[in-house]
Design an enzyme around this catalytic site. Structure first.
Site: not given
Ligand code: GLY
Length: 393
Positions: A114, A173
């Site tokens: 992330d 993501d």
């Molecule tokens: N990246 C985590 C979400 O979109 O909840």
């Protein structure tokens, strides 16, 4: 007369079915940004100095904040910078600078994928506005950290660590983290950052997408051979369903990859994802998706304003690379979404602890963040407002 009325009625129905075709005025966009500034002054007062706001659940009256190592930590500083860009408000600027200082230690973060969200949405946005070299240094350091999770067997950046459930998972993501790598590579960083980003995007393009151009949430790999082990969901309704925010991340991610590479296969995929989303029979009239396109309780299912905000912002960029009717459609649908977010999905003045938007869904199967305000919904909404002013008006 009767014939004329019927004709007018038919025209009205046609216009309504096309969604909003009138542009939002600059005055309206600016009044939304002013509202955002007032809300964020409230949010600033409610947020402890060493944490970042995460969400607000109005039903439980619960305000959640988190440390800077939580994946959403960069959105609050990023939103403050976007509000400052729009309003020049010195109170917002001071808060933005303080929050950025707090975020800096995250440049070495490697516990999961992330770091792109955490550093590029905060420092990337701040650098874009201020051009301060020290912010750029943080971004370049973070890009190096992001490469530590790259697996050359998989040709992808591993999202989460090995667990009982997954061997080497990559989630859709993760496309969003590539912006950090691409930008760093083109702004003084190592060329390998772009190579890693492109390898990751190519692997995702090959393995994450279904025949209808929707995407799986999680593709789990064998870390030694790079073979796909399984394709499942984590936050969606079912393994084979289309989780709305996942589609939003894919749309935004491949549009952004086209910006940096001009590789037509990324643009083609972005257009196909947009068609899946915008032509889907379960997309409501205001174009803010249900939290999953395939959840059985539609039309009573919860909407996800965060997915709407991400899609709106992505469509405005995709429109930049489109022409004719397609460009018009992307702008028109983004307009409909921004109008909805600015009305139905906007917090009442002073409500929701100061978050701008309401009615998002974080992780419904995990019974977490259902119908709440979310920090990243605000960020992508503010980005969409900024893009609208720059590219549409
Ligand atoms: N990246 C985590 C979400 O979109 O909840």
């Amino acid at each position: 007369m009767m014939k004329f009325n019927l004709w007018c009625f038919a025209l009205l129905i046609f216009l309504a079915s096309c969604g909003s075709s009138t542009k939002i005025s600059r005055k309206t966009i600016e009044s939304n940004e002013k509202f955002a500034a007032e809300q964020y002054k409230i949010l600033a007062k409610n947020t402890p100095p060493y944490e970042m706001p995460v969400n607000y659940d109005p039903e439980k009256k619960a305000f959640k904040v988190g440390k800077t190592d939580w994946w959403t930590s960069g959105f609050y500083p990023g939103s403050l910078w976007l509000i400052y860009k729009a309003t020049n408000d010195p109170v917002i600027k001071e808060e933005a600078e303080n929050r950025l200082k707090l975020q800096e230690n995250i440049k070495y973060f490697t516990d999961n994928h992330d770091i792109g969200f955490m550093i590029f949405c905060s420092f990337g946005t701040a650098y874009d506005i201020t051009k301060k070299p020290e912010y750029k240094d943080v971004i370049l350091t973070a890009a190096e950290s992001a490469t530590k999770r790259y697996n050359n067997n998989m040709k992808a950046i591993q999202s989460w660590n090995k667990s009982n459930r997954y061997q080497a998972p990559v989630i859709i993501d993760n496309m969003m983290n590539l912006e950090l790598l691409e930008w760093a590579s083109q702004n003084g960083g190592d060329k390998k950052y772009a190579e890693i980003a492109r390898n990751h995007a190519n692997t995702t393009l090959r393995n994450h997408f279904r025949r209808d151009n929707s995407s799986y949430h999680v593709v789990d790999y064998n870390a030694e051979t790079g073979a796909v082990a399984k394709k499942v969901t984590h936050q969606g309704f079912a393994d084979e369903s289309a989780w709305a925010r996942g589609q939003a991340w894919g749309l935004y991610g491949f549009t952004m990859m086209y910006r940096f590479t001009k590789d037509k296969k990324y643009l083609d995929l972005a257009n196909k994802i947009a068609a899946f989303v915008l032509d889907h029979p379960n997309l409501p009239k205001d174009k803010i998706p249900y939290w999953d396109f395939d959840v059985p309780d539609i039309p009573n299912a919860k909407r996800d304003a965060s997915a709407g905000a991400i899609i709106a912002s992505a469509l405005l960029e995709l429109a930049q690379y489109s022409s004719g009717n397609l460009k018009k459609k992307y702008v028109s649908d983004a307009t409909t979404m921004i109008e909805a977010l600015s009305t139905t999905y906007r917090s009442a003045k002073g409500a929701n602890k100061g978050f701008i938007l309401q009615h998002s869904v974080g992780h419904l199967p995990g019974k977490s963040e259902v119908d709440v305000s979310l920090t990243y919904a605000d960020y992508y909404y503010l980005e969409a407002l900024d893009r609208y002013k720059r590219w549409v008006l």
